[in-house]
Design a protein around this motif. Sequence first.
Motif, PDB file in Angstrom:
ATOM      1  N   LEU A   6       0.815  -1.218   0.000  1.00  0.00           N
ATOM      2  CA  LEU A   6       0.000   0.000   0.000  1.00  0.00           C
ATOM      3  C   LEU A   6       0.848   1.267   0.000  1.00  0.00           C
ATOM      4  O   LEU A   6       0.330   2.363  -0.144  1.00  0.00           O
ATOM      5  CB  LEU A   6      -0.916   0.022   1.232  1.00  0.00           C
ATOM      6  CG  LEU A   6      -1.937  -1.113   1.332  1.00  0.00           C
ATOM      7  CD1 LEU A   6      -2.684  -1.019   2.656  1.00  0.00           C
ATOM      8  CD2 LEU A   6      -2.906  -1.063   0.161  1.00  0.00           C
ATOM      9  N   GLY A   7       2.163   1.106   0.239  1.00  0.00           N
ATOM     10  CA  GLY A   7       3.066   2.248   0.256  1.00  0.00           C
ATOM     11  C   GLY A   7       2.981   3.075   1.527  1.00  0.00           C
ATOM     12  O   GLY A   7       3.256   4.274   1.504  1.00  0.00           O
ATOM     13  N   VAL A   8       2.607   2.434   2.641  1.00  0.00           N
ATOM     14  CA  VAL A   8       2.462   3.172   3.895  1.00  0.00           C
ATOM     15  C   VAL A   8       3.138   2.437   5.052  1.00  0.00           C
ATOM     16  O   VAL A   8       3.335   1.231   5.021  1.00  0.00           O
ATOM     17  CB  VAL A   8       0.981   3.427   4.262  1.00  0.00           C
ATOM     18  CG1 VAL A   8       0.298   4.285   3.216  1.00  0.00           C
ATOM     19  CG2 VAL A   8       0.228   2.133   4.460  1.00  0.00           C
ATOM     20  N   LEU A   9       3.453   3.224   6.083  1.00  0.00           N
ATOM     21  CA  LEU A   9       3.981   2.733   7.351  1.00  0.00           C
ATOM     22  C   LEU A   9       3.196   3.375   8.481  1.00  0.00           C
ATOM     23  O   LEU A   9       2.710   4.497   8.337  1.00  0.00           O
ATOM     24  CB  LEU A   9       5.443   3.154   7.543  1.00  0.00           C
ATOM     25  CG  LEU A   9       6.467   2.754   6.533  1.00  0.00           C
ATOM     26  CD1 LEU A   9       7.768   3.491   6.827  1.00  0.00           C
ATOM     27  CD2 LEU A   9       6.676   1.270   6.570  1.00  0.00           C
ATOM     28  N   TRP A  10       3.126   2.692   9.611  1.00  0.00           N
ATOM     29  CA  TRP A  10       2.635   3.305  10.824  1.00  0.00           C
ATOM     30  C   TRP A  10       3.834   3.417  11.741  1.00  0.00           C
ATOM     31  O   TRP A  10       4.532   2.438  12.007  1.00  0.00           O
ATOM     32  CB  TRP A  10       1.537   2.464  11.468  1.00  0.00           C
ATOM     33  CG  TRP A  10       0.237   2.567  10.753  1.00  0.00           C
ATOM     34  CD1 TRP A  10      -0.798   3.414  11.041  1.00  0.00           C
ATOM     35  CD2 TRP A  10      -0.183   1.814   9.619  1.00  0.00           C
ATOM     36  NE1 TRP A  10      -1.824   3.220  10.155  1.00  0.00           N
ATOM     37  CE2 TRP A  10      -1.473   2.243   9.264  1.00  0.00           C
ATOM     38  CE3 TRP A  10       0.414   0.811   8.845  1.00  0.00           C
ATOM     39  CZ2 TRP A  10      -2.168   1.711   8.197  1.00  0.00           C
ATOM     40  CZ3 TRP A  10      -0.286   0.283   7.774  1.00  0.00           C
ATOM     41  CH2 TRP A  10      -1.559   0.729   7.462  1.00  0.00           C
ATOM     42  N   VAL A  11       4.093   4.638  12.195  1.00  0.00           N
ATOM     43  CA  VAL A  11       5.256   4.918  13.030  1.00  0.00           C
ATOM     44  C   VAL A  11       4.774   5.501  14.351  1.00  0.00           C
ATOM     45  O   VAL A  11       3.972   6.440  14.366  1.00  0.00           O
ATOM     46  CB  VAL A  11       6.203   5.919  12.321  1.00  0.00           C
ATOM     47  CG1 VAL A  11       7.353   6.326  13.218  1.00  0.00           C
ATOM     48  CG2 VAL A  11       6.720   5.324  11.018  1.00  0.00           C
ATOM     49  N   ARG A  12       5.270   4.949  15.455  1.00  0.00           N
ATOM     50  CA  ARG A  12       4.959   5.505  16.774  1.00  0.00           C
ATOM     51  C   ARG A  12       6.005   6.556  17.081  1.00  0.00           C
ATOM     52  O   ARG A  12       7.195   6.264  17.159  1.00  0.00           O
ATOM     53  CB  ARG A  12       4.960   4.409  17.843  1.00  0.00           C
ATOM     54  CG  ARG A  12       4.510   4.946  19.188  1.00  0.00           C
ATOM     55  CD  ARG A  12       4.081   3.865  20.134  1.00  0.00           C
ATOM     56  NE  ARG A  12       3.043   2.987  19.634  1.00  0.00           N
ATOM     57  CZ  ARG A  12       1.722   3.251  19.705  1.00  0.00           C
ATOM     58  NH1 ARG A  12       1.306   4.368  20.245  1.00  0.00           N
ATOM     59  NH2 ARG A  12       0.850   2.392  19.231  1.00  0.00           N
ATOM     60  N   GLU A  13       5.554   7.820  17.200  1.00  0.00           N
ATOM     61  CA  GLU A  13       6.439   8.952  17.454  1.00  0.00           C
ATOM     62  C   GLU A  13       7.273   8.735  18.710  1.00  0.00           C
ATOM     63  O   GLU A  13       6.736   8.364  19.758  1.00  0.00           O
ATOM     64  CB  GLU A  13       5.616  10.223  17.674  1.00  0.00           C
ATOM     65  CG  GLU A  13       5.235  10.941  16.436  1.00  0.00           C
ATOM     66  CD  GLU A  13       6.354  11.784  15.877  1.00  0.00           C
ATOM     67  OE1 GLU A  13       7.354  12.057  16.567  1.00  0.00           O
ATOM     68  OE2 GLU A  13       6.224  12.166  14.718  1.00  0.00           O
ATOM     69  N   ALA A  14       8.569   8.971  18.606  1.00  0.00           N
ATOM     70  CA  ALA A  14       9.471   8.800  19.745  1.00  0.00           C
ATOM     71  C   ALA A  14       9.160   9.802  20.852  1.00  0.00           C
ATOM     72  O   ALA A  14       9.212   9.464  22.037  1.00  0.00           O
ATOM     73  CB  ALA A  14      10.926   8.940  19.297  1.00  0.00           C
ATOM     74  N   SER A  15       8.826  11.027  20.490  1.00  0.00           N
ATOM     75  CA  SER A  15       8.638  12.076  21.499  1.00  0.00           C
ATOM     76  C   SER A  15       7.289  12.005  22.206  1.00  0.00           C
ATOM     77  O   SER A  15       7.201  12.290  23.393  1.00  0.00           O
ATOM     78  CB  SER A  15       8.810  13.455  20.867  1.00  0.00           C
ATOM     79  OG  SER A  15       7.846  13.635  19.842  1.00  0.00           O
TER      80      SER A  15
END
Length: 73
Positions: A41-50
């Motif tokens: 799908l060309g996507v990622l889910w990223v959990r923000e470090a901050s």
Amino acid sequence: MTSTDPWIHDLARVHPGDRIEVWDEHHLRHTGTVSQAAPHLGVLWVREASSGIPKLIPAEEYRLRRAPVAQAA
């Protein structure tokens, strides 16, 4: 792509647990840990470090690279 090219060009090489940086043309927009990747799908889910907030990242709109490993103090 050369061995010194820092940018991720193939989302199939990104896996949950990878730390990445998300850049627009000249600015770092997000740093965090991949929680899910959907290369098809060309996507990622990223959990923000901050903040810990999950972000949906459409890879075609950004440049991605692996985040440097933080050095222990």
